[in-house]
Design an enzyme around this catalytic site. Structure first.
Site, PDB file in Angstrom:
ATOM      1  N   HIS A  27       0.648  -1.055  -0.018  1.00  0.00           N
ATOM      2  CA  HIS A  27      -0.040   0.019   0.039  1.00  0.00           C
ATOM      3  C   HIS A  27       0.805   1.183   0.005  1.00  0.00           C
ATOM      4  CE1 HIS A  27      -3.000  -2.648   2.313  1.00  0.00           C
ATOM      5  NE2 HIS A  27      -3.757  -2.451   1.025  1.00  0.00           N
ATOM      6  N   LYS A  51     -18.347  -6.120   7.188  1.00  0.00           N
ATOM      7  CA  LYS A  51     -17.018  -6.767   7.542  1.00  0.00           C
ATOM      8  C   LYS A  51     -16.179  -6.356   9.076  1.00  0.00           C
ATOM      9  CE  LYS A  51     -14.152  -7.594   3.656  1.00  0.00           C
ATOM     10  NZ  LYS A  51     -13.100  -7.205   2.734  1.00  0.00           N
ATOM     11  N   ARG A 100      -1.820  -5.925  -8.636  1.00  0.00           N
ATOM     12  CA  ARG A 100      -0.789  -7.010  -8.572  1.00  0.00           C
ATOM     13  C   ARG A 100      -0.901  -7.927  -9.346  1.00  0.00           C
ATOM     14  NH1 ARG A 100      -3.516  -7.927  -2.802  1.00  0.00           N
ATOM     15  NH2 ARG A 100      -5.231  -8.020  -4.260  1.00  0.00           N
ATOM     16  N   SER A 137      -3.462  -7.481   2.664  1.00  0.00           N
ATOM     17  CA  SER A 137      -3.699  -7.376   4.418  1.00  0.00           C
ATOM     18  C   SER A 137      -4.185  -8.591   4.614  1.00  0.00           C
ATOM     19  CB  SER A 137      -4.619  -6.190   4.517  1.00  0.00           C
ATOM     20  OG  SER A 137      -4.100  -5.022   4.178  1.00  0.00           O
TER      21      SER A 137
END
Length: 170
Positions: A27, A51, A100, A137
């Site tokens: 990040h 969440k 990514r 994460s």
């Protein structure tokens, strides 16, 4: 001199959105690169009521502020709702997202097209540094929860907070 000549130049603004639970070196790589391209980079910490994060939104904001303090042009705050509304409220014309892998592109392209269609906000894709191409994460939390070494994946104070939180949770 006309009025427009005496006005301050408009600041170039962008946003880097995410949950950042916790912020990783991946990040930070994207935020650092964005901070070189824009006058102001807003880091928008997503609030998702459905969440349960490991860290509270306030804790994430604090960790991000500490991690980005050296850049000098990063503002960190939370948001709930549509990212395009966050952008409209702050006059932010661009979203910066790290990619990514090809799988990221499929999802992020759909989001970029939707955001542009809703508001005209552009999305810029930044390829992730290969060092962090596998990093998320979720993966950091999972490896750390099993006692794996993630010290090279997060800033030292994030590692400390992560270790402490997992110790209390377990």
């Amino acid at each position: 001199m006309t009025g427009s000549e005496s006005e301050e130049p408009e600041l170039r603004r962008a946003v880097c959105p995410g949950s950042f639970d916790p912020i990783t070196n991946g990040h930070l790589d994207i935020i650092a690169r964005a901070s070189k391209l824009y006058d102001v980079v807003h880091v928008a910490v997503m609030i998702n009521q459905s969440k349960q994060g490991l860290f509270t939104v306030e804790e994430r904001i604090d960790l991000i502020r500490r991690a980005t303090a050296e850049y000098g042009n990063v503002e960190v705050e939370s948001f709930h709702g549509l990212l395009v509304d966050f952008c409209k409220q702050r006059d932010i014309p661009a979203i910066v997202k790290g990619l990514r892998a090809v799988s990221d592109f499929d999802y992020e392209l759909q989001m970029a097209q939707m955001n542009n269609g809703l508001s005209g906000v552009e999305t810029l894709f930044v390829p992730t540094n290969p060092t962090y191409s596998f990093l998320s994460s979720s993966l950091v939390k999972e490896v750390a929860a099993w006692g794996g070494d993630v010290s090279h994946l997060v800033p030292p104070f994030v590692l400390e907070a992560l270790t402490e939180r997992l110790r209390k949770k377990g």
